[in-house]
Scaffold this active site. Sequence first.
Site, PDB file in Angstrom:
ATOM      1  N   GLY A  16       0.810  -1.218   0.000  1.00  0.00           N
ATOM      2  CA  GLY A  16       0.000   0.000   0.000  1.00  0.00           C
ATOM      3  C   GLY A  16       0.841   1.264   0.000  1.00  0.00           C
ATOM      4  O   GLY A  16       0.480   2.272   0.617  1.00  0.00           O
ATOM      5  N   CYS A 382     -18.373   2.863 -20.655  1.00  0.00           N
ATOM      6  CA  CYS A 382     -17.596   2.499 -21.835  1.00  0.00           C
ATOM      7  C   CYS A 382     -18.105   1.174 -22.406  1.00  0.00           C
ATOM      8  O   CYS A 382     -19.156   1.153 -23.029  1.00  0.00           O
ATOM      9  CB  CYS A 382     -16.110   2.467 -21.482  1.00  0.00           C
ATOM     10  SG  CYS A 382     -15.091   2.837 -22.914  1.00  0.00           S
ATOM     11  N   GLN A 386     -21.652   0.132 -24.324  1.00  0.00           N
ATOM     12  CA  GLN A 386     -21.722  -0.576 -25.606  1.00  0.00           C
ATOM     13  C   GLN A 386     -22.609  -1.824 -25.506  1.00  0.00           C
ATOM     14  O   GLN A 386     -23.357  -2.131 -26.432  1.00  0.00           O
ATOM     15  CB  GLN A 386     -20.312  -0.926 -26.085  1.00  0.00           C
ATOM     16  CG  GLN A 386     -19.472   0.330 -26.373  1.00  0.00           C
ATOM     17  CD  GLN A 386     -18.016   0.028 -26.736  1.00  0.00           C
ATOM     18  OE1 GLN A 386     -17.563  -1.110 -26.706  1.00  0.00           O
ATOM     19  NE2 GLN A 386     -17.263   1.071 -27.084  1.00  0.00           N
ATOM     20  N   HIS A 508     -15.161   7.708 -19.071  1.00  0.00           N
ATOM     21  CA  HIS A 508     -14.862   7.108 -17.762  1.00  0.00           C
ATOM     22  C   HIS A 508     -14.987   8.139 -16.633  1.00  0.00           C
ATOM     23  O   HIS A 508     -13.995   8.737 -16.230  1.00  0.00           O
ATOM     24  CB  HIS A 508     -13.439   6.539 -17.764  1.00  0.00           C
ATOM     25  CG  HIS A 508     -13.306   5.316 -18.598  1.00  0.00           C
ATOM     26  ND1 HIS A 508     -13.576   4.052 -18.110  1.00  0.00           N
ATOM     27  CD2 HIS A 508     -12.973   5.145 -19.895  1.00  0.00           C
ATOM     28  CE1 HIS A 508     -13.389   3.164 -19.071  1.00  0.00           C
ATOM     29  NE2 HIS A 508     -13.022   3.800 -20.161  1.00  0.00           N
ATOM     30  N   GLU A 510     -15.343   7.646 -13.570  1.00  0.00           N
ATOM     31  CA  GLU A 510     -14.737   7.193 -12.307  1.00  0.00           C
ATOM     32  C   GLU A 510     -13.391   7.848 -12.021  1.00  0.00           C
ATOM     33  O   GLU A 510     -13.004   7.981 -10.857  1.00  0.00           O
ATOM     34  CB  GLU A 510     -14.603   5.665 -12.282  1.00  0.00           C
ATOM     35  CG  GLU A 510     -13.581   5.053 -13.233  1.00  0.00           C
ATOM     36  CD  GLU A 510     -14.116   4.756 -14.631  1.00  0.00           C
ATOM     37  OE1 GLU A 510     -15.113   5.387 -15.037  1.00  0.00           O
ATOM     38  OE2 GLU A 510     -13.515   3.900 -15.320  1.00  0.00           O
TER      39      GLU A 510
HETATM   40  N1  GLN Z   1     -13.403  -2.404 -25.808  1.00  0.00           N
HETATM   41  C1  GLN Z   1     -14.205  -1.239 -25.981  1.00  0.00           C
HETATM   42  C2  GLN Z   1     -13.567  -0.262 -26.954  1.00  0.00           C
HETATM   43  O1  GLN Z   1     -12.389  -0.316 -27.207  1.00  0.00           O
HETATM   44  C3  GLN Z   1     -14.473  -0.556 -24.656  1.00  0.00           C
HETATM   45  C4  GLN Z   1     -13.241  -0.023 -24.018  1.00  0.00           C
HETATM   46  C5  GLN Z   1     -13.453   0.333 -22.565  1.00  0.00           C
HETATM   47  O2  GLN Z   1     -14.415  -0.092 -21.959  1.00  0.00           O
HETATM   48  N2  GLN Z   1     -12.552   1.085 -21.979  1.00  0.00           N
HETATM   49  O3  GLN Z   1     -14.227   0.575 -27.483  1.00  0.00           O
END
Ligand code: GLN
Length: 542
Positions: A16, A382, A386, A508, A510
């Site tokens: 850590g 992401c 999809q 993203h 996060e």
């Molecule tokens: N594999 C997918 C892409 O390349 C999603 C990538 C991800 O989730 N970071 O678009």
Amino acid sequence: MRKYIFVSGGVCSSLGKGIAAASLGSLMECRGLNVRMVKIDPYINVDAGTMSPYQHGEVYVTDDGAETDLDLGNYARYTQSPLSRANSITTGQIYQEVIQREREGRYLGRTVQVIPHITDRIKQRISMIGEQPDADVTIVEVGGTVGDIESVPFLEAGRQMVHELGHENVIFVHLTLVPETAGGELKTKPTQHSVKEMREIGVQPDVLLCRASVPLDEDLRRKIALFTNVEVDAVISASDVETTIYEIPLIFHRQKLDEIVLKKLHLEAGPVDLSEWEHVVRVMRDADRTITIAVVGKYIDLNDSYKSVDEALFHGGIANDVRVELRKVDSEKLEKLDSLDAVFAGVDAILVPGGFGSRGINGMVQVANYARTRRIPYLGICLGMQVMVIEYARSVLGLVDADSTEFAPETEHPVVSLLEDQVNVKMYGGTMRLGSNESKLLPGTTIREVYGAEMIEERHRHRYEFSNSYREQLNDAGLLITAVTADDSLVESVEWKGHPWGIGVQFHPEFKSKPFAAHPLFAGFVAAACAHGGSAEEADGS
Ligand code: GLN
């Protein structure tokens, strides 16, 4: 004069160190100082972009599109340090930069060597951060363990900096392990040895952070101090935390780590204010309500694969005054099940994070279908967005072979694909869309309400996109397009029409969430989980 703190590690890895370095950074900030964080990774890879999450945990992405070690995520959560490509140094980069200079003839015929050329370049890279005009203290975490061949040039560069800048400006904090025997006895020998190893390369640690299962008592600390030549007050007990890693700044402060470091660096600083950390720990420990969120992915065997996602969910909990418990679900295992009811029993919301490659995809599609039809709050990040697109095209539009060209290059219905006009988008990496991009949130959508803004900037790391040729068809059928790039060329988010809370984002979020300031999407998602849990409880009770 600029101040530097090197953080090294001994005995073994995974103690850590990143969180310890970040916690120290936070304490310096709570004292009113401007902190910069630098991570050194002694591997030969130029960056973490090509490394498997199984090997190295999550890849953290910066605004400028660098694919870095997950410790930069820890720095982002604990400190305000700006983080970019420059804050992540690897052996691969240093050698690449030195070799490039050599090829350009910039060493004027001299023999290029580890000392001084590699070490000089390391010092330059560290100074590029440390000498930024408003930087008071720069914390340099040296990855790996003392004794590894790979980290020697970096520790040597640190040693030289102590020599050149003076010991009042550069100090070493060393993290070690004090293991417990089967009989329950704490052993100091590994710590003694690892400090000895530091001394052999010319570095005397100024502070020891001793990881142990229980707090070290005064006698043990005295013993360690005696054998390692470290002042007893500077032998800090870093025992396992009870509730959350966000306790660590408080644990360090109780042992006066901030005061000790400031004194060693001859720094004056203001009084400490740790009320925000206290609040975070209080909610995570004492909240009345616990919300269970399932995270469905394919890298769930390794704890750190979705580190920023997990942490952002905890932040969402803090923002809503609830404790968040995570249920990690392996998407591949779902593919063989007839019903997902048992897997998601008692779950208040489902998150599908990012990922690459086809393994486990159909399990994720099943999960998107489950969350949509059972009206369970869902956040797709992401890849998780999809699969929402694929699922909707298959189930609602009846395009049974709808897919992403990543998984089925020959599909007749490529609802997610590589786009020709993708090249028009500002791109930092090769074929990947990497780093920060502006998105426009469309009016009347949940996501716009969640952010409370029209234009946002979020980070990307992906190759494939929502296919524009399916925009109208999917939107009209109820998979609403809710955000697009500023030039409208790409879809950035979708949501299920009429669903209580079902959002997918191509970016993203996060990476930008903090314990003191949960990302709005995660705060909103956990709020929806609370509402869902509430309605389930009522339904059960009636
Ligand atoms: N594999 C997918 C892409 O390349 C999603 C990538 C991800 O989730 N970071 O678009």
